[in-house]
Design a protein around this motif. Structure first.
Motif, PDB file in Angstrom:
ATOM      1  N   GLU A  42       0.878  -1.330   0.043  1.00 21.12           N
ATOM      2  CA  GLU A  42       0.014  -0.048   0.142  1.00 21.12           C
ATOM      3  C   GLU A  42       0.716   1.307  -0.047  1.00 21.12           C
ATOM      4  OE1 GLU A  42      -0.462  -2.673   2.081  1.00 21.12           O
ATOM      5  OE2 GLU A  42      -2.365  -3.377   1.091  1.00 21.12           O
ATOM      6  N   THR A  43       2.011   1.273   1.001  1.00 23.39           N
ATOM      7  CA  THR A  43       2.800   2.389   0.759  1.00 23.39           C
ATOM      8  C   THR A  43       3.567   2.422  -0.411  1.00 23.39           C
ATOM      9  OG1 THR A  43       3.172   2.248   3.406  1.00 23.39           O
ATOM     10  CG2 THR A  43       4.728   3.462   1.934  1.00 23.39           C
ATOM     11  N   TYR A  44       4.014   1.491  -1.124  1.00 23.31           N
ATOM     12  CA  TYR A  44       4.637   1.602  -2.319  1.00 23.31           C
ATOM     13  C   TYR A  44       3.944   2.129  -3.390  1.00 23.31           C
ATOM     14  CZ  TYR A  44       7.485  -0.088  -6.269  1.00 23.31           C
ATOM     15  OH  TYR A  44       7.938  -0.066  -7.539  1.00 23.31           O
ATOM     16  N   ARG A  45       2.512   1.484  -3.380  1.00 23.73           N
ATOM     17  CA  ARG A  45       1.599   2.104  -4.309  1.00 23.73           C
ATOM     18  C   ARG A  45       1.315   3.525  -4.394  1.00 23.73           C
ATOM     19  NH1 ARG A  45      -1.911  -3.660  -4.527  1.00 23.73           N
ATOM     20  NH2 ARG A  45      -0.566  -4.831  -6.001  1.00 23.73           N
ATOM     21  N   GLY A  46       1.174   3.919  -3.174  1.00 22.92           N
ATOM     22  CA  GLY A  46       1.034   5.292  -2.925  1.00 22.92           C
ATOM     23  C   GLY A  46       2.134   6.068  -3.449  1.00 22.92           C
ATOM     24  N   TRP A  47       3.522   5.793  -3.224  1.00 22.77           N
ATOM     25  CA  TRP A  47       4.487   6.400  -3.752  1.00 22.77           C
ATOM     26  C   TRP A  47       4.503   6.303  -5.404  1.00 22.77           C
ATOM     27  CZ3 TRP A  47       8.691   3.432  -0.483  1.00 22.77           C
ATOM     28  CH2 TRP A  47       8.727   4.090   0.857  1.00 22.77           C
ATOM     29  N   VAL A  48       4.146   5.264  -5.992  1.00 18.90           N
ATOM     30  CA  VAL A  48       3.960   5.139  -7.670  1.00 18.90           C
ATOM     31  C   VAL A  48       2.849   6.242  -7.859  1.00 18.90           C
ATOM     32  CG1 VAL A  48       3.231   3.636  -9.385  1.00 18.90           C
ATOM     33  CG2 VAL A  48       4.870   2.957  -7.507  1.00 18.90           C
ATOM     34  N   ARG A  49       1.882   6.306  -7.133  1.00 15.82           N
ATOM     35  CA  ARG A  49       0.636   6.959  -7.526  1.00 15.82           C
ATOM     36  C   ARG A  49       0.909   8.245  -7.409  1.00 15.82           C
ATOM     37  NH1 ARG A  49      -2.914   4.607  -4.641  1.00 15.82           N
ATOM     38  NH2 ARG A  49      -2.234   5.581  -2.766  1.00 15.82           N
ATOM     39  N   ASP A  50       1.957   8.727  -6.351  1.00 11.51           N
ATOM     40  CA  ASP A  50       2.214  10.280  -6.249  1.00 11.51           C
ATOM     41  C   ASP A  50       3.254  10.609  -7.270  1.00 11.51           C
ATOM     42  OD1 ASP A  50       0.493  10.362  -4.392  1.00 11.51           O
ATOM     43  OD2 ASP A  50       2.052  10.252  -2.829  1.00 11.51           O
ATOM     44  N   GLY A  51       3.949   9.636  -8.117  1.00 10.73           N
ATOM     45  CA  GLY A  51       4.899   9.936  -9.155  1.00 10.73           C
ATOM     46  C   GLY A  51       6.311   9.676  -8.550  1.00 10.73           C
ATOM     47  N   LEU A  52       6.435   9.445  -7.267  1.00 11.59           N
ATOM     48  CA  LEU A  52       7.809   9.341  -6.728  1.00 11.59           C
ATOM     49  C   LEU A  52       8.702   8.261  -7.412  1.00 11.59           C
ATOM     50  CD1 LEU A  52       6.913   9.804  -2.998  1.00 11.59           C
ATOM     51  CD2 LEU A  52       7.909  11.682  -4.806  1.00 11.59           C
ATOM     52  N   ILE A  53       8.139   7.216  -7.934  1.00 14.09           N
ATOM     53  CA  ILE A  53       8.523   5.918  -8.448  1.00 14.09           C
ATOM     54  C   ILE A  53       7.954   5.974  -9.830  1.00 14.09           C
ATOM     55  CG2 ILE A  53       9.205   3.536  -8.364  1.00 14.09           C
ATOM     56  CD1 ILE A  53       9.087   3.890  -5.249  1.00 14.09           C
ATOM     57  N   THR A  54       8.745   5.760 -10.879  1.00 12.93           N
ATOM     58  CA  THR A  54       8.114   5.757 -12.101  1.00 12.93           C
ATOM     59  C   THR A  54       8.453   4.305 -12.880  1.00 12.93           C
ATOM     60  OG1 THR A  54       8.348   8.027 -12.532  1.00 12.93           O
ATOM     61  CG2 THR A  54       7.889   6.794 -14.283  1.00 12.93           C
ATOM     62  N   PRO A  55       7.596   3.514 -13.391  1.00 12.47           N
ATOM     63  CA  PRO A  55       7.469   2.226 -13.921  1.00 12.47           C
ATOM     64  C   PRO A  55       8.452   2.739 -15.392  1.00 12.47           C
ATOM     65  CG  PRO A  55       5.423   2.706 -14.274  1.00 12.47           C
ATOM     66  CD  PRO A  55       6.113   3.979 -13.398  1.00 12.47           C
ATOM     67  N   VAL A  56       9.288   1.722 -15.723  1.00 15.35           N
ATOM     68  CA  VAL A  56       9.792   1.646 -17.234  1.00 15.35           C
ATOM     69  C   VAL A  56       8.766   1.493 -18.156  1.00 15.35           C
ATOM     70  CG1 VAL A  56      12.003   1.102 -16.334  1.00 15.35           C
ATOM     71  CG2 VAL A  56      10.381  -0.749 -17.324  1.00 15.35           C
ATOM     72  N   GLU A  57       9.078   2.133 -19.466  1.00 15.21           N
ATOM     73  CA  GLU A  57       8.198   1.828 -20.463  1.00 15.21           C
ATOM     74  C   GLU A  57       9.058   0.855 -21.412  1.00 15.21           C
ATOM     75  OE1 GLU A  57       6.365   4.761 -23.035  1.00 15.21           O
ATOM     76  OE2 GLU A  57       5.903   5.808 -21.409  1.00 15.21           O
ATOM     77  N   LEU A  58       8.369  -0.239 -21.547  1.00 11.65           N
ATOM     78  CA  LEU A  58       8.816  -1.217 -22.632  1.00 11.65           C
ATOM     79  C   LEU A  58       8.551  -0.806 -24.212  1.00 11.65           C
ATOM     80  CD1 LEU A  58       7.696  -4.421 -20.904  1.00 11.65           C
ATOM     81  CD2 LEU A  58       9.700  -3.424 -20.588  1.00 11.65           C
TER      82      LEU A  58
END
Length: 84
Positions: A43-59
């Protein structure tokens, strides 16, 4: 005694070069998972992703699969540690 074969041959400039580094991708699930590497809940991790603090790579083709570069996660963890 010097080995004549090696002594006479010219050094290959690429011989000692480091092999290309392949990015290590980490997902939200699996072993290891991105949240477990950072020591937080999903949940904490997904919050960081939702807030743009961690960005997934684009394939290729713009596909996003919730994969993250290990180097990005390590950098993010270091920034968190510096704030503490």
């Amino acid at each position: 005694m010097v080995d004549r074969i090696h002594a006479d041959r010219k050094a290959d400039p690429h011989e000692d070069a480091d092999p290309p580094v392949r990015p290590f991708l980490v997902g939200e699930n699996g072993n290891p998972s991105a949240p477990s590497l950072l020591g937080v809940s999903k949940e904490t991790y997904r919050g960081w992703v939702r807030d743009g603090l961690i960005t997934p790579v684009e394939l290729p083709g713009g596909i996003r699969r919730r994969l993250y570069l290990l180097s990005d996660l390590e950098q993010f963890a270091a920034s968190l540690a510096a704030k503490r």
